[in-house]
Write a protein that holds these residues in place. Structure first.
Motif, mmCIF file in Angstrom:
data_model
loop_
_atom_site.group_PDB
_atom_site.id
_atom_site.type_symbol
_atom_site.label_atom_id
_atom_site.label_comp_id
_atom_site.label_asym_id
_atom_site.label_seq_id
_atom_site.Cartn_x
_atom_site.Cartn_y
_atom_site.Cartn_z
ATOM 1 N N ALA A 142 0.843 -1.193 0.000
ATOM 2 C CA ALA A 142 0.000 0.000 0.000
ATOM 3 C C ALA A 142 0.877 1.241 0.000
ATOM 4 O O ALA A 142 1.745 1.404 0.856
ATOM 5 C CB ALA A 142 -0.930 -0.010 1.208
ATOM 6 N N ARG A 143 0.659 2.117 -0.996
ATOM 7 C CA ARG A 143 1.422 3.362 -1.099
ATOM 8 C C ARG A 143 0.705 4.289 -2.069
ATOM 9 O O ARG A 143 -0.199 3.877 -2.783
ATOM 10 C CB ARG A 143 2.847 3.103 -1.563
ATOM 11 C CG ARG A 143 2.961 2.503 -2.938
ATOM 12 C CD ARG A 143 4.407 2.132 -3.289
ATOM 13 N NE ARG A 143 4.484 1.414 -4.524
ATOM 14 C CZ ARG A 143 4.589 1.965 -5.729
ATOM 15 N NH1 ARG A 143 4.639 3.273 -5.858
ATOM 16 N NH2 ARG A 143 4.644 1.223 -6.807
ATOM 17 N N GLY A 186 -2.288 -0.717 -3.814
ATOM 18 C CA GLY A 186 -2.475 -1.511 -2.610
ATOM 19 C C GLY A 186 -2.773 -2.951 -2.925
ATOM 20 O O GLY A 186 -3.103 -3.289 -4.062
ATOM 21 N N THR A 190 -5.327 -4.627 -2.036
ATOM 22 C CA THR A 190 -6.749 -4.786 -2.349
ATOM 23 C C THR A 190 -7.238 -3.520 -3.027
ATOM 24 O O THR A 190 -6.605 -2.456 -2.951
ATOM 25 C CB THR A 190 -7.588 -5.018 -1.076
ATOM 26 O OG1 THR A 190 -7.568 -3.815 -0.279
ATOM 27 C CG2 THR A 190 -7.070 -6.201 -0.267
ATOM 28 N N GLU A 198 -9.777 -1.803 -2.115
ATOM 29 C CA GLU A 198 -10.076 -0.847 -1.044
ATOM 30 C C GLU A 198 -8.821 -0.080 -0.642
ATOM 31 O O GLU A 198 -8.860 1.138 -0.455
ATOM 32 C CB GLU A 198 -10.660 -1.568 0.175
ATOM 33 C CG GLU A 198 -12.078 -2.045 0.005
ATOM 34 C CD GLU A 198 -12.208 -3.419 -0.644
ATOM 35 O OE1 GLU A 198 -11.175 -3.987 -1.097
ATOM 36 O OE2 GLU A 198 -13.340 -3.924 -0.720
ATOM 37 N N ASP A 199 -7.686 -0.800 -0.515
ATOM 38 C CA ASP A 199 -6.419 -0.138 -0.177
ATOM 39 C C ASP A 199 -6.016 0.850 -1.259
ATOM 40 O O ASP A 199 -5.537 1.947 -0.961
ATOM 41 C CB ASP A 199 -5.290 -1.170 0.001
ATOM 42 C CG ASP A 199 -5.467 -2.046 1.222
ATOM 43 O OD1 ASP A 199 -6.028 -1.563 2.233
ATOM 44 O OD2 ASP A 199 -5.067 -3.221 1.161
ATOM 45 N N ALA A 238 -8.091 3.942 -0.874
ATOM 46 C CA ALA A 238 -7.654 4.697 0.305
ATOM 47 C C ALA A 238 -6.343 5.426 0.017
ATOM 48 O O ALA A 238 -6.161 6.584 0.401
ATOM 49 C CB ALA A 238 -7.500 3.773 1.509
ATOM 50 N N GLN A 239 -5.425 4.766 -0.669
ATOM 51 C CA GLN A 239 -4.143 5.392 -0.993
ATOM 52 C C GLN A 239 -4.309 6.518 -2.018
ATOM 53 O O GLN A 239 -3.591 7.511 -1.977
ATOM 54 C CB GLN A 239 -3.141 4.348 -1.481
ATOM 55 C CG GLN A 239 -2.689 3.387 -0.399
ATOM 56 C CD GLN A 239 -1.990 4.102 0.748
ATOM 57 O OE1 GLN A 239 -1.175 4.991 0.550
ATOM 58 N NE2 GLN A 239 -2.301 3.700 1.970
ATOM 59 N N ARG A 251 -5.185 9.407 0.022
ATOM 60 C CA ARG A 251 -3.991 9.963 0.679
ATOM 61 C C ARG A 251 -3.175 10.787 -0.323
ATOM 62 O O ARG A 251 -2.652 11.833 0.025
ATOM 63 C CB ARG A 251 -3.135 8.852 1.286
ATOM 64 C CG ARG A 251 -3.700 8.315 2.590
ATOM 65 C CD ARG A 251 -2.837 7.253 3.235
ATOM 66 N NE ARG A 251 -1.446 7.630 3.450
ATOM 67 C CZ ARG A 251 -0.996 8.352 4.485
ATOM 68 N NH1 ARG A 251 -1.846 8.794 5.395
ATOM 69 N NH2 ARG A 251 0.281 8.634 4.612
ATOM 70 N N SER A 273 -6.399 9.715 6.992
ATOM 71 C CA SER A 273 -6.533 8.259 6.969
ATOM 72 C C SER A 273 -7.958 7.909 6.545
ATOM 73 O O SER A 273 -8.899 8.675 6.764
ATOM 74 C CB SER A 273 -6.187 7.645 8.326
ATOM 75 O OG SER A 273 -7.070 8.092 9.323
ATOM 76 N N GLU A 322 -10.827 4.536 5.783
ATOM 77 C CA GLU A 322 -11.294 3.154 5.808
ATOM 78 C C GLU A 322 -12.310 3.034 4.682
ATOM 79 O O GLU A 322 -13.347 3.688 4.715
ATOM 80 C CB GLU A 322 -11.946 2.832 7.149
ATOM 81 C CG GLU A 322 -10.997 2.897 8.326
ATOM 82 C CD GLU A 322 -11.715 2.749 9.658
ATOM 83 O OE1 GLU A 322 -12.927 2.444 9.674
ATOM 84 O OE2 GLU A 322 -11.056 2.969 10.686
ATOM 85 N N GLY A 378 -1.547 -6.606 -6.998
ATOM 86 C CA GLY A 378 -2.348 -5.646 -6.233
ATOM 87 C C GLY A 378 -3.287 -4.881 -7.143
ATOM 88 O O GLY A 378 -3.688 -5.361 -8.208
#
Length: 141
Positions: free
Chosen positions: A5-6, A22, A24, A26-27, A30-31, A34, A85, A87, A132
């Motif tokens: 994840a990055r 990421g 997944t 979802e990851d 989320a990344q 970010r 952050s 979720e 990923g």
């Protein structure tokens, strides 16, 4: 081995590309969020003191990604908050997420640029060769 994840940025004319990677989907989403925060400020400087629920629905993952990032920009603009952050839960064309952040503090947060919106330019949501996921688009600055 799955993708770590990055997030990262990439140049795209006068605008900035944001990319989340990421293990997944979802990851990756989320990344990507970010990466969007990092266009303005270092997301590691944002204290996760206030949760904000965000729900989106779209017919395809690319549109869902744009709706997600635009929802974050809307929350940033209307609540005067930064988020560091996330979720993210994805399923059946829906995104349900909690973005954790804090109100913008001019003494601590000096936004480098004002993001005007996420565009469909260079939009991609796809599996990576490393096992990923990738989620990217370009933001107007």
């Amino acid at each position: 081995m799955a993708e770590a994840a990055r997030f990262e940025h990439f140049p795209h004319g006068a605008d900035i590309g944001v990319r989340g990677l990421g293990p997944t989907l979802e990851d990756a989403f989320a990344q990507a969020a970010r990466a969007l925060t990092a266009v303005m400020v270092d997301p590691d400087t944002v204290r996760p003191v206030e949760p904000v629920a965000i729900d989106c629905a779209a017919p395809d993952p690319e549109t869902l990604l744009v709706d997600w990032l635009n929802a974050l920009l809307f929350e940033t603009a209307t609540r005067h908050m930064l988020f560091g952050s996330f979720e993210v839960r994805l399923g059946d064309g829906r995104l349900e997420a909690t973005a954790w952040g804090e109100p913008i503090d001019p003494a601590r947060h000096r936004p480098a640029v004002e993001v005007k919106g996420a565009t469909m330019t260079a939009l991609e949501v796809a599996p990576t060769a490393e096992g990923g996921w990738l989620a990217q688009c370009v933001v107007d600055v």
